[in-house]
Design an enzyme around this catalytic site. Structure first.
Site, PDB file in Angstrom:
ATOM      1  N   GLY A  12       0.819  -1.223   0.000  1.00 18.48           N
ATOM      2  CA  GLY A  12       0.000   0.000   0.000  1.00 18.48           C
ATOM      3  C   GLY A  12       0.845   1.262   0.000  1.00 18.48           C
ATOM      4  O   GLY A  12       0.610   2.187   0.774  1.00 18.48           O
ATOM      5  N   ARG A  15       0.457   5.829  -1.919  1.00 24.61           N
ATOM      6  CA  ARG A  15       0.099   7.137  -1.336  1.00 24.61           C
ATOM      7  C   ARG A  15       0.164   7.054   0.186  1.00 24.61           C
ATOM      8  O   ARG A  15       0.430   5.991   0.751  1.00 24.61           O
ATOM      9  CB  ARG A  15      -1.300   7.571  -1.802  1.00 24.61           C
ATOM     10  CG  ARG A  15      -2.400   6.595  -1.426  1.00 24.61           C
ATOM     11  CD  ARG A  15      -3.695   6.942  -2.160  1.00 24.61           C
ATOM     12  NE  ARG A  15      -4.662   5.859  -2.059  1.00 24.61           N
ATOM     13  CZ  ARG A  15      -5.591   5.771  -1.111  1.00 24.61           C
ATOM     14  NH1 ARG A  15      -5.677   6.697  -0.188  1.00 24.61           N
ATOM     15  NH2 ARG A  15      -6.431   4.764  -1.084  1.00 24.61           N
ATOM     16  N   ASN A  90       1.910  -2.302   5.457  1.00 25.03           N
ATOM     17  CA  ASN A  90       1.325  -0.970   5.677  1.00 25.03           C
ATOM     18  C   ASN A  90      -0.103  -0.848   5.147  1.00 25.03           C
ATOM     19  O   ASN A  90      -0.887  -0.064   5.678  1.00 25.03           O
ATOM     20  CB  ASN A  90       2.223   0.073   4.992  1.00 25.03           C
ATOM     21  CG  ASN A  90       1.539   1.412   4.850  1.00 25.03           C
ATOM     22  OD1 ASN A  90       1.420   2.177   5.804  1.00 25.03           O
ATOM     23  ND2 ASN A  90       1.037   1.710   3.639  1.00 25.03           N
ATOM     24  N   SER A 142      -2.094   0.599  14.876  1.00 20.72           N
ATOM     25  CA  SER A 142      -2.727   1.897  15.147  1.00 20.72           C
ATOM     26  C   SER A 142      -2.931   2.066  16.640  1.00 20.72           C
ATOM     27  O   SER A 142      -3.102   1.077  17.368  1.00 20.72           O
ATOM     28  CB  SER A 142      -4.103   1.956  14.458  1.00 20.72           C
ATOM     29  OG  SER A 142      -4.857   3.055  14.960  1.00 20.72           O
ATOM     30  N   TYR A 155     -11.972  -2.107  12.846  1.00 19.53           N
ATOM     31  CA  TYR A 155     -10.607  -1.595  12.619  1.00 19.53           C
ATOM     32  C   TYR A 155      -9.735  -1.795  13.866  1.00 19.53           C
ATOM     33  O   TYR A 155      -8.597  -2.266  13.774  1.00 19.53           O
ATOM     34  CB  TYR A 155     -10.704  -0.115  12.248  1.00 19.53           C
ATOM     35  CG  TYR A 155      -9.399   0.558  11.918  1.00 19.53           C
ATOM     36  CD1 TYR A 155      -8.743   0.318  10.711  1.00 19.53           C
ATOM     37  CD2 TYR A 155      -8.809   1.455  12.817  1.00 19.53           C
ATOM     38  CE1 TYR A 155      -7.551   0.956  10.409  1.00 19.53           C
ATOM     39  CE2 TYR A 155      -7.620   2.101  12.521  1.00 19.53           C
ATOM     40  CZ  TYR A 155      -6.991   1.851  11.318  1.00 19.53           C
ATOM     41  OH  TYR A 155      -5.803   2.488  11.017  1.00 19.53           O
ATOM     42  N   SER A 156     -10.279  -1.458  15.044  1.00 22.72           N
ATOM     43  CA  SER A 156      -9.457  -1.587  16.262  1.00 22.72           C
ATOM     44  C   SER A 156      -9.147  -3.055  16.546  1.00 22.72           C
ATOM     45  O   SER A 156      -8.046  -3.382  17.011  1.00 22.72           O
ATOM     46  CB  SER A 156     -10.110  -0.903  17.460  1.00 22.72           C
ATOM     47  OG  SER A 156     -11.379  -1.458  17.690  1.00 22.72           O
ATOM     48  N   LYS A 159      -6.279  -4.052  14.298  1.00 19.16           N
ATOM     49  CA  LYS A 159      -4.983  -3.485  14.699  1.00 19.16           C
ATOM     50  C   LYS A 159      -4.519  -4.047  16.045  1.00 19.16           C
ATOM     51  O   LYS A 159      -3.323  -4.241  16.260  1.00 19.16           O
ATOM     52  CB  LYS A 159      -5.074  -1.953  14.739  1.00 19.16           C
ATOM     53  CG  LYS A 159      -5.391  -1.311  13.385  1.00 19.16           C
ATOM     54  CD  LYS A 159      -4.333  -1.624  12.339  1.00 19.16           C
ATOM     55  CE  LYS A 159      -4.511  -0.805  11.067  1.00 19.16           C
ATOM     56  NZ  LYS A 159      -3.457  -1.070  10.075  1.00 19.16           N
ATOM     57  N   ILE A 188      -2.607  10.762  11.768  1.00 19.90           N
ATOM     58  CA  ILE A 188      -1.611  11.182  10.783  1.00 19.90           C
ATOM     59  C   ILE A 188      -2.355  11.765   9.579  1.00 19.90           C
ATOM     60  O   ILE A 188      -3.383  11.223   9.160  1.00 19.90           O
ATOM     61  CB  ILE A 188      -0.756   9.969  10.329  1.00 19.90           C
ATOM     62  CG1 ILE A 188      -0.205   9.186  11.537  1.00 19.90           C
ATOM     63  CG2 ILE A 188       0.356  10.407   9.389  1.00 19.90           C
ATOM     64  CD1 ILE A 188       0.720   9.924  12.467  1.00 19.90           C
TER      65      ILE A 188
HETATM   66  P1  NDP Z   1      -4.357   5.758   2.935  1.00 24.30           P
HETATM   67  O1  NDP Z   1      -5.804   5.471   2.851  1.00 24.30           O
HETATM   68  O2  NDP Z   1      -3.857   7.129   2.674  1.00 24.30           O
HETATM   69  O3  NDP Z   1      -3.545   4.733   2.027  1.00 24.30           O
HETATM   70  C1  NDP Z   1      -3.775   3.361   2.163  1.00 24.30           C
HETATM   71  C2  NDP Z   1      -2.901   2.625   1.194  1.00 24.30           C
HETATM   72  O4  NDP Z   1      -3.160   1.214   1.336  1.00 24.30           O
HETATM   73  C3  NDP Z   1      -3.211   2.979  -0.241  1.00 24.30           C
HETATM   74  O5  NDP Z   1      -2.009   3.005  -0.982  1.00 24.30           O
HETATM   75  C4  NDP Z   1      -4.098   1.809  -0.704  1.00 24.30           C
HETATM   76  O6  NDP Z   1      -4.030   1.529  -2.091  1.00 24.30           O
HETATM   77  C5  NDP Z   1      -3.460   0.671   0.056  1.00 24.30           C
HETATM   78  N1  NDP Z   1      -4.332  -0.480   0.162  1.00 24.30           N
HETATM   79  C6  NDP Z   1      -5.513  -0.577   0.792  1.00 24.30           C
HETATM   80  N2  NDP Z   1      -6.029  -1.812   0.641  1.00 24.30           N
HETATM   81  C7  NDP Z   1      -5.136  -2.507  -0.115  1.00 24.30           C
HETATM   82  C8  NDP Z   1      -5.088  -3.822  -0.623  1.00 24.30           C
HETATM   83  N3  NDP Z   1      -6.075  -4.690  -0.399  1.00 24.30           N
HETATM   84  N4  NDP Z   1      -4.001  -4.217  -1.350  1.00 24.30           N
HETATM   85  C9  NDP Z   1      -2.987  -3.356  -1.591  1.00 24.30           C
HETATM   86  N5  NDP Z   1      -2.988  -2.088  -1.145  1.00 24.30           N
HETATM   87  C10 NDP Z   1      -4.049  -1.665  -0.428  1.00 24.30           C
HETATM   88  O7  NDP Z   1      -3.949   5.279   4.411  1.00 24.30           O
HETATM   89  P2  NDP Z   1      -2.761   5.761   5.356  1.00 24.30           P
HETATM   90  O8  NDP Z   1      -1.553   6.029   4.584  1.00 24.30           O
HETATM   91  O9  NDP Z   1      -3.319   6.768   6.267  1.00 24.30           O
HETATM   92  O10 NDP Z   1      -2.584   4.421   6.220  1.00 24.30           O
HETATM   93  C11 NDP Z   1      -1.518   3.510   6.017  1.00 24.30           C
HETATM   94  C12 NDP Z   1      -1.539   2.539   7.188  1.00 24.30           C
HETATM   95  O11 NDP Z   1      -1.409   3.256   8.416  1.00 24.30           O
HETATM   96  C13 NDP Z   1      -2.856   1.752   7.294  1.00 24.30           C
HETATM   97  O12 NDP Z   1      -2.584   0.433   7.691  1.00 24.30           O
HETATM   98  C14 NDP Z   1      -3.605   2.481   8.394  1.00 24.30           C
HETATM   99  O13 NDP Z   1      -4.513   1.654   9.046  1.00 24.30           O
HETATM  100  C15 NDP Z   1      -2.447   2.900   9.297  1.00 24.30           C
HETATM  101  N6  NDP Z   1      -2.755   4.020  10.162  1.00 24.30           N
HETATM  102  C16 NDP Z   1      -3.088   5.249   9.664  1.00 24.30           C
HETATM  103  C17 NDP Z   1      -3.357   6.287  10.516  1.00 24.30           C
HETATM  104  C18 NDP Z   1      -3.711   7.645  10.030  1.00 24.30           C
HETATM  105  O14 NDP Z   1      -4.048   8.486  10.876  1.00 24.30           O
HETATM  106  N7  NDP Z   1      -3.654   7.945   8.762  1.00 24.30           N
HETATM  107  C19 NDP Z   1      -3.323   6.107  11.970  1.00 24.30           C
HETATM  108  C20 NDP Z   1      -2.969   4.788  12.391  1.00 24.30           C
HETATM  109  C21 NDP Z   1      -2.683   3.792  11.510  1.00 24.30           C
HETATM  110  P3  NDP Z   1      -5.200   1.995  -3.119  1.00 24.30           P
HETATM  111  O15 NDP Z   1      -4.798   3.356  -3.571  1.00 24.30           O
HETATM  112  O16 NDP Z   1      -5.156   0.978  -4.189  1.00 24.30           O
HETATM  113  O17 NDP Z   1      -6.499   1.993  -2.355  1.00 24.30           O
END
Ligand code: NDP
Length: 247
Positions: A12, A15, A90, A142, A155-156, A159, A188
């Site tokens: 992931g 982005r 991630n 998380s 979600y919780s 995680k 974040i």
């Molecule tokens: P975003 O929604 O900004 O990005 C998520 C990324 O995961 C995207 O690149 C998405 O790809 C990819 N993704 C989701 N599902 C899949 C899948 N089945 N296979 C491959 N790729 C996938 O999330 P964040 O960057 O904010 O989060 C990243 C991690 O951090 C997550 O695990 C989230 O739970 C964790 N997190 C985030 C927090 C926050 O405040 N932002 C806080 C705590 C934890 P695509 O573009 O194809 O959908």
């Protein structure tokens, strides 16, 4: 930071936090494999940016919920580089609603996307890394996996399960010098949190001792530490990156 291995797969990573993990690790000299699921243009853009900056990046498409695709992806990396030294699980999603309104499928689909996927990645990485008696895996969990959160039982749970799973993998991987750690980010600034209303964001900021949301690079720096040799005596740990919110 010092790295004994050469390459890393970040799921992931097109982005958000994953993209900054790729940027930071590439700057530190690792070849980064940018996994994406649905937006090749974003993954390609990031790859080009890193390569232009003198780093080494490649893209790899698979959906982490598809076990066959995930395993094929890891095999492709090994065919190309002869190794997989580091993995960052991630990729993650949310689907928030109160438990009373949550269908069972809305619970299990988040467990599959966030927890089962990280299990598959960790197991496959352990197989590969065990052979070389070297490797390090970081799971992005998380803060809500530690505290719980209304509207996020799915979600919780995913995680919180990830935290416990990381500790168990750490115990299984230790004899083969494969380390497993996880990071628990607080709030974040990414697309995941962009959907929150300004009112909710302000309420969170007020409750965070550092009085601001975190940025993806701050999570990426913590990932770099846990992957690198700088944390060579650390396994099964949970590193909080939350501006003091958990204190
Ligand atoms: P975003 O929604 O900004 O990005 C998520 C990324 O995961 C995207 O690149 C998405 O790809 C990819 N993704 C989701 N599902 C899949 C899948 N089945 N296979 C491959 N790729 C996938 O999330 P964040 O960057 O904010 O989060 C990243 C991690 O951090 C997550 O695990 C989230 O739970 C964790 N997190 C985030 C927090 C926050 O405040 N932002 C806080 C705590 C934890 P695509 O573009 O194809 O959908």
């Amino acid at each position: 930071m010092k790295f004994s291995g050469k390459n890393v797969l970040i799921t992931g990573a097109s982005r958000g936090i994953g993209a900054d993990i790729a940027r930071v690790l590439a700057k530190m000299g690792l070849k980064v494999w940018i996994n994406y699921r649905s937006k090749p243009e974003l993954a390609d853009e990031l790859m080009n940016e890193i390569n232009k900056d003198g780093g080494q990046a490649a893209v790899i498409k698979f959906d982490v919920t598809d076990e066959d695709e995930f395993i094929k992806g890891i095999n492709l990396i090994i065919d190309s580089d002869g190794e997989l030294s580091y993995l960052v699980n991630n990729a993650g999603i949310t689907n928030d609603k109160l438990a009373l309104r949550m269908k069972t499928e809305e619970f299990t689909s988040i467990i599959d996307a966030n927890l089962t996927s990280a299990f598959i990645g960790s197991r496959e990485a352990l197989k590969v890394m065990s052979k070389k008696r070297f490797g390090s895996v970081v799971n992005i969990a998380s803060i809500v996996g530690e505290t719980g959160n209304a509207g996020q039982v799915n979600y919780s749970a995913s995680k919180g399960g990830m935290i416990a799973m990381t500790k168990s993998f750490a115990k299984e991987g230790a004899s083969r010098n494969v380390r497993f750690n996880c990071i628990t980010p607080g709030f974040i600034q990414t697309e995941m949190t962009a959907v929150l209303s300004e009112e909710i964001k302000k309420a969170y900021v007020d409750s965070i001792p550092l009085k601001r949301l975190g940025n993806p690079e701050e999570v990426a720096n913590a990932v770099a530490f846990l992957l690198s040799d700088y944390s060579s005596y650390t396994t099964g740990e949970v590193l909080k990156v939350n501006g003091g919110l958990y204190v």
